[in-house]
Design a protein around this motif. Structure first.
Motif, PDB file in Angstrom:
ATOM      1  N   ARG A  65       0.737  -0.972  -0.482  1.00 47.81           N
ATOM      2  CA  ARG A  65      -0.139  -0.005   0.238  1.00 47.81           C
ATOM      3  C   ARG A  65       0.952   1.577   0.187  1.00 47.81           C
ATOM      4  O   ARG A  65       2.315   0.941   0.064  1.00 47.81           O
ATOM      5  CB  ARG A  65      -1.244  -0.181   1.005  1.00 47.81           C
ATOM      6  CG  ARG A  65      -0.515  -0.027   2.729  1.00 47.81           C
ATOM      7  CD  ARG A  65      -1.180   0.523   4.019  1.00 47.81           C
ATOM      8  NE  ARG A  65      -1.148   0.536   4.779  1.00 47.81           N
ATOM      9  CZ  ARG A  65      -0.375   1.386   5.720  1.00 47.81           C
ATOM     10  NH1 ARG A  65      -0.626   2.544   4.758  1.00 47.81           N
ATOM     11  NH2 ARG A  65       0.448   1.465   6.325  1.00 47.81           N
ATOM     12  N   TYR A  66       0.118   2.232  -0.237  1.00 47.44           N
ATOM     13  CA  TYR A  66       1.183   3.735  -1.359  1.00 47.44           C
ATOM     14  C   TYR A  66       1.778   4.518   0.088  1.00 47.44           C
ATOM     15  O   TYR A  66       0.301   3.976   1.594  1.00 47.44           O
ATOM     16  CB  TYR A  66       0.353   4.094  -1.976  1.00 47.44           C
ATOM     17  CG  TYR A  66       0.231   3.484  -3.268  1.00 47.44           C
ATOM     18  CD1 TYR A  66       1.587   3.748  -3.790  1.00 47.44           C
ATOM     19  CD2 TYR A  66      -0.422   3.286  -3.942  1.00 47.44           C
ATOM     20  CE1 TYR A  66       1.999   3.739  -5.472  1.00 47.44           C
ATOM     21  CE2 TYR A  66       0.012   2.676  -5.314  1.00 47.44           C
ATOM     22  CZ  TYR A  66       0.916   2.966  -5.974  1.00 47.44           C
ATOM     23  OH  TYR A  66       1.152   2.334  -7.536  1.00 47.44           O
ATOM     24  N   LEU A  67       2.711   4.439   0.753  1.00 51.96           N
ATOM     25  CA  LEU A  67       2.501   5.979   1.787  1.00 51.96           C
ATOM     26  C   LEU A  67       2.987   7.124   1.080  1.00 51.96           C
ATOM     27  O   LEU A  67       3.206   7.398  -0.203  1.00 51.96           O
ATOM     28  CB  LEU A  67       4.053   5.554   2.680  1.00 51.96           C
ATOM     29  CG  LEU A  67       4.159   4.124   3.219  1.00 51.96           C
ATOM     30  CD1 LEU A  67       5.214   4.027   3.843  1.00 51.96           C
ATOM     31  CD2 LEU A  67       2.507   4.092   4.161  1.00 51.96           C
ATOM     32  N   THR A 111      -1.916  11.098   4.211  1.00 44.44           N
ATOM     33  CA  THR A 111      -2.412   9.751   4.298  1.00 44.44           C
ATOM     34  C   THR A 111      -1.547   9.541   3.332  1.00 44.44           C
ATOM     35  O   THR A 111      -1.052  10.135   1.584  1.00 44.44           O
ATOM     36  CB  THR A 111      -2.897   8.628   4.850  1.00 44.44           C
ATOM     37  OG1 THR A 111      -2.932   7.182   4.224  1.00 44.44           O
ATOM     38  CG2 THR A 111      -3.819   9.612   3.363  1.00 44.44           C
ATOM     39  N   ASP A 114      -4.499   5.627  -2.116  1.00 41.12           N
ATOM     40  CA  ASP A 114      -5.024   4.468  -2.076  1.00 41.12           C
ATOM     41  C   ASP A 114      -6.491   4.892  -0.932  1.00 41.12           C
ATOM     42  O   ASP A 114      -6.547   3.741  -0.248  1.00 41.12           O
ATOM     43  CB  ASP A 114      -5.001   3.621  -3.054  1.00 41.12           C
ATOM     44  CG  ASP A 114      -6.105   3.511  -4.479  1.00 41.12           C
ATOM     45  OD1 ASP A 114      -6.914   4.052  -4.527  1.00 41.12           O
ATOM     46  OD2 ASP A 114      -4.912   1.903  -4.462  1.00 41.12           O
ATOM     47  N   ARG A 115      -5.710   6.046  -0.167  1.00 39.60           N
ATOM     48  CA  ARG A 115      -6.165   5.743   1.562  1.00 39.60           C
ATOM     49  C   ARG A 115      -6.905   6.643   1.838  1.00 39.60           C
ATOM     50  O   ARG A 115      -7.377   7.302   0.827  1.00 39.60           O
ATOM     51  CB  ARG A 115      -4.854   5.813   2.372  1.00 39.60           C
ATOM     52  CG  ARG A 115      -3.553   5.354   1.897  1.00 39.60           C
ATOM     53  CD  ARG A 115      -3.853   3.324   2.539  1.00 39.60           C
ATOM     54  NE  ARG A 115      -3.925   2.786   3.528  1.00 39.60           N
ATOM     55  CZ  ARG A 115      -4.377   1.765   4.184  1.00 39.60           C
ATOM     56  NH1 ARG A 115      -4.705   1.485   2.957  1.00 39.60           N
ATOM     57  NH2 ARG A 115      -5.145   1.502   5.335  1.00 39.60           N
ATOM     58  N   ASN A 182      -4.333  12.378   9.467  1.00 39.78           N
ATOM     59  CA  ASN A 182      -4.542  11.900   8.225  1.00 39.78           C
ATOM     60  C   ASN A 182      -5.259  12.458   7.219  1.00 39.78           C
ATOM     61  O   ASN A 182      -6.895  11.832   6.904  1.00 39.78           O
ATOM     62  CB  ASN A 182      -4.997  10.199   8.499  1.00 39.78           C
ATOM     63  CG  ASN A 182      -4.278   9.350   8.736  1.00 39.78           C
ATOM     64  OD1 ASN A 182      -2.291   9.579   8.267  1.00 39.78           O
ATOM     65  ND2 ASN A 182      -4.318   9.100   9.830  1.00 39.78           N
ATOM     66  N   ALA A 185      -3.631  13.892   1.464  1.00 44.02           N
ATOM     67  CA  ALA A 185      -2.933  12.552   1.183  1.00 44.02           C
ATOM     68  C   ALA A 185      -2.096  13.857   0.080  1.00 44.02           C
ATOM     69  O   ALA A 185      -2.344  14.406  -0.629  1.00 44.02           O
ATOM     70  CB  ALA A 185      -4.194  12.450   0.238  1.00 44.02           C
ATOM     71  N   ASN A 280      -8.009   9.027  -3.190  1.00 44.48           N
ATOM     72  CA  ASN A 280      -8.714   8.560  -1.712  1.00 44.48           C
ATOM     73  C   ASN A 280     -10.025   8.317  -1.551  1.00 44.48           C
ATOM     74  O   ASN A 280     -10.896   9.165  -2.182  1.00 44.48           O
ATOM     75  CB  ASN A 280      -7.805  10.101  -0.973  1.00 44.48           C
ATOM     76  CG  ASN A 280      -6.679   9.597  -1.465  1.00 44.48           C
ATOM     77  OD1 ASN A 280      -6.171  10.653  -1.759  1.00 44.48           O
ATOM     78  ND2 ASN A 280      -5.697   9.347  -0.005  1.00 44.48           N
TER      79      ASN A 280
END
Length: 286
Positions: A65-67, A111, A114-115, A182, A185, A280
């Protein structure tokens, strides 16, 4: 297009290249540079990208998962109210300001791609702001506007999510509305900066649930990115890995009548050709 990302895997965070087939882990090949911040400081982003050539993915899409691309940047500085129509949205009769508005954001407020953006229980006025973000490569102080592009290492995207009611808690201070955990993004990845046209010809489009809400071009900014770098570096030394979030066009949810704030289940997409799409969802804080 070269896409260099930081991701979370079962074995921990890694950086590497994103391809159509998956993710190519490259950080194990460069132990001298633990994160992309050190890669940029060493002016080695292209070296890392070159190392991905001909390599098969090490992780499929379901395995990471992306950071946010840069972990723990020293500074994240945002430029506010930077498009002519955006200034007019405030309906205060003011002309273009003489100096740009700036405020800091903390890394924890962002974030990855895709979070979910998190809407806090204290206030539900979560809003979106699609923006281009630049990553400083060569540091400096009092950088001339004409030299500013020489100090950019890479580009990425930002959704500069904001709790609107909290930016009104004080007369001049927006910091507390801009730094909920969060709420915004960064990402999905870094695109190395190689050509002025990547910025000068860029168009930002922000969609909420597929509906276009923001659509404008960077060449209409009241304070162009060259001037942002020059002005900011007048009072603070820019260092490799610093991020400048350059300004959002008109069309944020707060400016509709009635306002159209984000709610759980919404999908926000920020797109710039040549960089990509930052996507997101929205969730309430657990």
């Amino acid at each position: 297009m070269t896409r260099i990302a930081t991701v979370q895997t079962d074995t921990g965070p890694l950086y590497g290249a994103v391809t159509d087939a998956g993710f190519v882990a490259l950080s194990p090949d460069f132990p001298q540079w633990p994160t992309l911040r050190e890669v940029i400081e060493a002016d080695a982003l292209n070296q890392v990208a070159d190392a991905a050539q001909g390599r098969a993915p090490t992780h499929m899409v379901s395995e990471f998962r992306y950071l946010p691309p840069i972990p723990a940047p020293e500074k994240i500085i945002c430029v506010g109210v930077n498009f002519p129509d955006r200034n007019a949205e405030y309906k205060d009769g003011s002309d273009q300001p003489k100096y740009m508005s700036l405020f800091p954001r903390f890394p924890r407020s962002f974030t990855g791609h895709d979070r979910p953006l998190i809407r806090p229980p204290e206030n539900h006025t979560l809003d979106y702001e699609g923006e281009v973000a630049i990553v400083i490569g060569k540091g400096g102080r009092r950088i001339a506007a004409g030299d500013a592009y020489d100090h950019i290492a890479a580009l990425t995207l930002a959704n500069e999510g904001t709790i609107r009611d909290w930016v009104r808690h004080a007369k001049f201070n927006v910091t507390q509305g801009k730094n909920w955990d969060n709420s915004g993004a960064l990402g999905p990845w870094l695109v190395p900066f190689t050509d002025a046209a990547q910025l000068d010809d860029a168009r930002i489009v922000t969609r909420v649930n597929g509906e276009v809400r923001q659509d404008d071009t960077l060449n209409r900014m009241m304070f162009p990115i060259r001037e942002e770098i020059a002005y900011i570096s007048t009072f603070t030394t820019l260092v490799p890995g610093d991020i400048i979030i350059t300004g959002t066009p008109t069309g944020a949810g707060a400016r509709f009548d009635p306002p159209r704030y984000l709610k759980p289940g919404d999908v926000v997409e920020v797109t710039v050709d040549g960089i990509g799409t930052l996507r997101n969802t929205v969730e309430d804080e657990a």
